[in-house]
Scaffold this motif. Sequence first.
Motif, PDB file in Angstrom:
ATOM      1  N   GLY C  44       0.819  -1.207   0.000  1.00  0.00           N
ATOM      2  CA  GLY C  44       0.000   0.000   0.000  1.00  0.00           C
ATOM      3  C   GLY C  44       0.854   1.259   0.000  1.00  0.00           C
ATOM      4  O   GLY C  44       0.578   2.213  -0.727  1.00  0.00           O
ATOM      5  N   VAL C  45       1.901   1.242   0.796  1.00  0.00           N
ATOM      6  CA  VAL C  45       2.788   2.399   0.847  1.00  0.00           C
ATOM      7  C   VAL C  45       3.426   2.632  -0.521  1.00  0.00           C
ATOM      8  O   VAL C  45       3.436   3.753  -1.024  1.00  0.00           O
ATOM      9  N   ALA C  46       3.916   1.551  -1.121  1.00  0.00           N
ATOM     10  CA  ALA C  46       4.560   1.671  -2.430  1.00  0.00           C
ATOM     11  C   ALA C  46       3.578   2.260  -3.434  1.00  0.00           C
ATOM     12  O   ALA C  46       3.895   3.182  -4.181  1.00  0.00           O
ATOM     13  N   ARG C  47       2.377   1.724  -3.416  1.00  0.00           N
ATOM     14  CA  ARG C  47       1.348   2.191  -4.339  1.00  0.00           C
ATOM     15  C   ARG C  47       1.120   3.682  -4.147  1.00  0.00           C
ATOM     16  O   ARG C  47       1.179   4.464  -5.087  1.00  0.00           O
ATOM     17  N   MET C  48       0.873   4.049  -2.906  1.00  0.00           N
ATOM     18  CA  MET C  48       0.513   5.438  -2.642  1.00  0.00           C
ATOM     19  C   MET C  48       1.680   6.387  -2.888  1.00  0.00           C
ATOM     20  O   MET C  48       1.486   7.515  -3.332  1.00  0.00           O
ATOM     21  N   ALA C  49       2.887   5.912  -2.636  1.00  0.00           N
ATOM     22  CA  ALA C  49       4.054   6.789  -2.787  1.00  0.00           C
ATOM     23  C   ALA C  49       4.545   6.838  -4.230  1.00  0.00           C
ATOM     24  O   ALA C  49       5.395   7.657  -4.561  1.00  0.00           O
ATOM     25  N   GLY C  50       3.994   5.960  -5.070  1.00  0.00           N
ATOM     26  CA  GLY C  50       4.537   5.884  -6.420  1.00  0.00           C
ATOM     27  C   GLY C  50       5.960   5.383  -6.390  1.00  0.00           C
ATOM     28  O   GLY C  50       6.766   5.708  -7.258  1.00  0.00           O
ATOM     29  N   ALA C  51       6.256   4.612  -5.367  1.00  0.00           N
ATOM     30  CA  ALA C  51       7.601   4.054  -5.259  1.00  0.00           C
ATOM     31  C   ALA C  51       7.533   2.557  -5.533  1.00  0.00           C
ATOM     32  O   ALA C  51       6.450   1.992  -5.667  1.00  0.00           O
ATOM     33  N   SER C  52       8.652   1.929  -5.602  1.00  0.00           N
ATOM     34  CA  SER C  52       8.649   0.484  -5.804  1.00  0.00           C
ATOM     35  C   SER C  52       9.020  -0.200  -4.497  1.00  0.00           C
ATOM     36  O   SER C  52       9.718   0.374  -3.650  1.00  0.00           O
ATOM     37  N   LYS C  53       8.541  -1.402  -4.334  1.00  0.00           N
ATOM     38  CA  LYS C  53       8.816  -2.113  -3.096  1.00  0.00           C
ATOM     39  C   LYS C  53      10.309  -2.279  -2.838  1.00  0.00           C
ATOM     40  O   LYS C  53      10.764  -2.048  -1.709  1.00  0.00           O
ATOM     41  N   PRO C  54      11.099  -2.650  -3.826  1.00  0.00           N
ATOM     42  CA  PRO C  54      12.527  -2.793  -3.531  1.00  0.00           C
ATOM     43  C   PRO C  54      13.143  -1.513  -2.996  1.00  0.00           C
ATOM     44  O   PRO C  54      14.049  -1.561  -2.160  1.00  0.00           O
ATOM     45  N   THR C  55      12.665  -0.382  -3.448  1.00  0.00           N
ATOM     46  CA  THR C  55      13.193   0.876  -2.918  1.00  0.00           C
ATOM     47  C   THR C  55      12.906   0.979  -1.425  1.00  0.00           C
ATOM     48  O   THR C  55      13.752   1.399  -0.635  1.00  0.00           O
ATOM     49  N   ILE C  56      11.715   0.576  -1.040  1.00  0.00           N
ATOM     50  CA  ILE C  56      11.389   0.612   0.387  1.00  0.00           C
ATOM     51  C   ILE C  56      12.286  -0.347   1.156  1.00  0.00           C
ATOM     52  O   ILE C  56      12.908   0.026   2.156  1.00  0.00           O
ATOM     53  N   TYR C  57      12.390  -1.564   0.649  1.00  0.00           N
ATOM     54  CA  TYR C  57      13.193  -2.544   1.383  1.00  0.00           C
ATOM     55  C   TYR C  57      14.682  -2.207   1.346  1.00  0.00           C
ATOM     56  O   TYR C  57      15.447  -2.693   2.164  1.00  0.00           O
ATOM     57  N   ARG C  58      15.087  -1.403   0.384  1.00  0.00           N
ATOM     58  CA  ARG C  58      16.497  -1.031   0.364  1.00  0.00           C
ATOM     59  C   ARG C  58      16.849  -0.170   1.574  1.00  0.00           C
ATOM     60  O   ARG C  58      17.949  -0.229   2.101  1.00  0.00           O
ATOM     61  N   TRP C  59      15.863   0.597   2.030  1.00  0.00           N
ATOM     62  CA  TRP C  59      16.173   1.569   3.084  1.00  0.00           C
ATOM     63  C   TRP C  59      15.601   1.215   4.450  1.00  0.00           C
ATOM     64  O   TRP C  59      16.019   1.753   5.462  1.00  0.00           O
ATOM     65  N   TRP C  60      14.584   0.349   4.452  1.00  0.00           N
ATOM     66  CA  TRP C  60      14.041  -0.080   5.742  1.00  0.00           C
ATOM     67  C   TRP C  60      13.969  -1.604   5.747  1.00  0.00           C
ATOM     68  O   TRP C  60      13.479  -2.201   4.773  1.00  0.00           O
ATOM     69  N   ALA C  61      14.418  -2.209   6.797  1.00  0.00           N
ATOM     70  CA  ALA C  61      14.496  -3.670   6.804  1.00  0.00           C
ATOM     71  C   ALA C  61      13.123  -4.315   6.774  1.00  0.00           C
ATOM     72  O   ALA C  61      12.952  -5.404   6.243  1.00  0.00           O
ATOM     73  N   ASN C  62      12.133  -3.640   7.318  1.00  0.00           N
ATOM     74  CA  ASN C  62      10.794  -4.221   7.364  1.00  0.00           C
ATOM     75  C   ASN C  62       9.773  -3.188   7.811  1.00  0.00           C
ATOM     76  O   ASN C  62      10.116  -2.055   8.106  1.00  0.00           O
ATOM     77  N   LYS C  63       8.549  -3.635   7.863  1.00  0.00           N
ATOM     78  CA  LYS C  63       7.445  -2.749   8.210  1.00  0.00           C
ATOM     79  C   LYS C  63       7.721  -1.976   9.481  1.00  0.00           C
ATOM     80  O   LYS C  63       7.503  -0.767   9.559  1.00  0.00           O
ATOM     81  N   ALA C  64       8.182  -2.709  10.507  1.00  0.00           N
ATOM     82  CA  ALA C  64       8.352  -2.094  11.816  1.00  0.00           C
ATOM     83  C   ALA C  64       9.276  -0.874  11.748  1.00  0.00           C
ATOM     84  O   ALA C  64       8.990   0.172  12.333  1.00  0.00           O
TER      85      ALA C  64
END
Lengths: 208, 208, 208, 208
Positions: C44-64
């Motif tokens: 949901g975050v990726a969708r809303m941010a127009g970002a890709s999931k790997p970008t999120i996981y590159r910078w944060w290890a997980n949801k928490a």
Amino acid sequence: MKDDLQKSRSSTGAVRSEASHQAIIEAARTLLSEKGYAGFSIDGVARMAGASKPTIYRWWANKAQLIAEVYEVESARAIHIPEEMAVSQRFSLLLTTLWELWNNTPCGVAFRSFIAESQNNKENMELLRDQFMQRRFALPREILETAVRRKELPADTDIEMMLVMSFGFCWFHLLTDNLEKTEAIAPFVQHLFTAVPRKLRDGTETAP
Amino acid sequence: MKDDLQKSRSSTGAVRSEASHQAIIEAARTLLSEKGYAGFSIDGVARMAGASKPTIYRWWANKAQLIAEVYEVESARAIHIPEEMAVSQRFSLLLTTLWELWNNTPCGVAFRSFIAESQNNKENMELLRDQFMQRRFALPREILETAVRRKELPADTDIEMMLVMSFGFCWFHLLTDNLEKTEAIAPFVQHLFTAVPRKLRDGTETAP
Amino acid sequence: MKDDLQKSRSSTGAVRSEASHQAIIEAARTLLSEKGYAGFSIDGVARMAGASKPTIYRWWANKAQLIAEVYEVESARAIHIPEEMAVSQRFSLLLTTLWELWNNTPCGVAFRSFIAESQNNKENMELLRDQFMQRRFALPREILETAVRRKELPADTDIEMMLVMSFGFCWFHLLTDNLEKTEAIAPFVQHLFTAVPRKLRDGTETAP
Amino acid sequence: MKDDLQKSRSSTGAVRSEASHQAIIEAARTLLSEKGYAGFSIDGVARMAGASKPTIYRWWANKAQLIAEVYEVESARAIHIPEEMAVSQRFSLLLTTLWELWNNTPCGVAFRSFIAESQNNKENMELLRDQFMQRRFALPREILETAVRRKELPADTDIEMMLVMSFGFCWFHLLTDNLEKTEAIAPFVQHLFTAVPRKLRDGTETAP
DNA sequence: ATATAAACGAGACGGTACGTCGGGTCTTTTT
DNA sequence: AAAAAGACCCGACGTACCGTCTCGTTTATAT
């Protein structure tokens, strides 16, 4: 069975509830006609009929057989094809009447559902082929045999082939949801009787 | 960000895995041929293919469409019907070849399953009628059209009626699990060409 | 050789996109506050941010850890507790301010979510206990230490115990969705300072 | 039929299978204690219990409620706190016993999991706050009320505040995986009873 | 200026779980 | 003995997320 059980009502306990039987068939009929094959389930029938699933399974082996009974009950009102008509006219009338039945009653959905359901299961497949269809064949077969007797058709007319061709033609329309094209019936019948199929010389028939 | 902050940084994304695609089709094929329609499930295909269910649903809307693809893939090897033969022979050969295909490959089960599955769902019904069957009609239609061009058949031959009659005849055997009776084909074709159905005078064709 | 040459022609590559970073944090914030913990997902975050999931996981290890950053960003505006007030008043003001923050910003949901999420995973648990909470403790600890320095509190005040008691009290209200009862804060603080907990004679502190 | 034809013929139906019930609770217990909250799933419980998912969902609305039952079953063995002890000793013993329970049985994981799970869902949150916690409060509340009756504690002792403070303190340790520090209990209890919180003059209590 | 290397979006993928539905069987109670 | 009620196991349904993995495309830096 129903008759036998009722006859021996000395002290053998309760007898099949005709009320339940009717309620189940009626619920199945309604469900089929309102929700179609996809929305038809034994659970749904039990719910709507106020019956329990075991009661249904006690009297019908599975979905297919319940659907088959719905078809038979619903199509039971005798179809009368006047004897004084020519065979092709009688046949044409029969097919037209059949398509109307399929179009205007749950019979159409029931037949489609029964065919579909029978693909699941060897036992039901045999039921469909060897019993259900033989009952469907009875009337048209009689019409054709009468015609042979009357010499309207040659003695070696391949009646079974004609039956298969006719039901094949009808099934195709039924199973592609194309039953409104009733105008297709006339040319089909005309062709069928233009050159009636004959049995092979060796006497074997050509179709089931 | 979606709108203003960024917007460049675009891409077409990862590409469909052909390995998965093949594994899924192959698993579906195997499952159909080994377990039949009753034993066929998306879960089962996923399990056997080592794929995930979402991957299957990403590419096929439902069971029917997966089965349809299995049929098309499996039946893809070109059927060659020699041009120098007479039309009735060509047609006869086509039907025989078709029955053999249905008998000896998963195509038979796939076709039966696809028809059954299509009864569940309006969308699939249209797929079956308007796309799948039109592709099945292509070759026989071409044979008949060629015959008309060659003047082997009258110009007003009702080709569509012939197609429906033929597939009706074949479906009936397929759906009653009666495809071994290949000897029924010859008399059928003979009758079909003995008195070819003609289009109605008003020019409208008689079938779909 | 070749490696050396290639090595010498190296670069550090592109740099982290601050726009993406911001968009992701902002989307996470929005999702948390609008859909709550249950409706929060990386997808949901990726969708809303127009970002890709790997970008999120590159910078944060997980949801928490993403949620934790949302909390920290959101709570960053400095809380000012006037120095001239008495310690119990300062502490009371701090707690009140905290509850307001939790009530009126996504911080409340974020904190609850972070605690819940940390129960899944040993690594996150340690993050929560050893880093995140230590940052939360900083300000109240400083207030208490100042009071000790000013002799408002005894020298052997068990500050860590007071922190644990305070956050325990707050967590209980937070995690039972009971933060509106702000009137509970005053009696709690009053009790806390009525008889300040002291360190044990052997010098060891009593809490974490 | 549902309405008129029948209506008699009723029964209460089959009864819940105690074997299934036990197997499910036992499986849930085992899964929680072996795999923790992260490894706990309804699918997993069903698998391990040899039960079906619908059976689980028939009796428990969701994961949280199943976990709650595991906790209640597991913690059911009566905790006996001798009456002749002083209130602070009784309370201290209660908390120590509780921490031991959490440390040495699946209760600890179950409680943490239940709290975490309740953050997902308003309904479960209410269950936690208004029912589950009220049952947890019962024994300590009784101990405190007894002490008031015995005049060990002032008549206006704010018992609810003491409960919240105590469970807040325990939750903080539980939810930061810090239950081994049992030596923190004594100073906490000592402080709690050093200056017992009093109800506000207007008579309203201060906590839930 | 140009290569390089990292970051990025898009999105496919295997996996796991969700909560629900239906099939067919079994048990209990009522009639 | 038959039926209603309904619990049960089984297994499939279609969907949601997880975290990882290509892809091809920017883009900042280091030559």
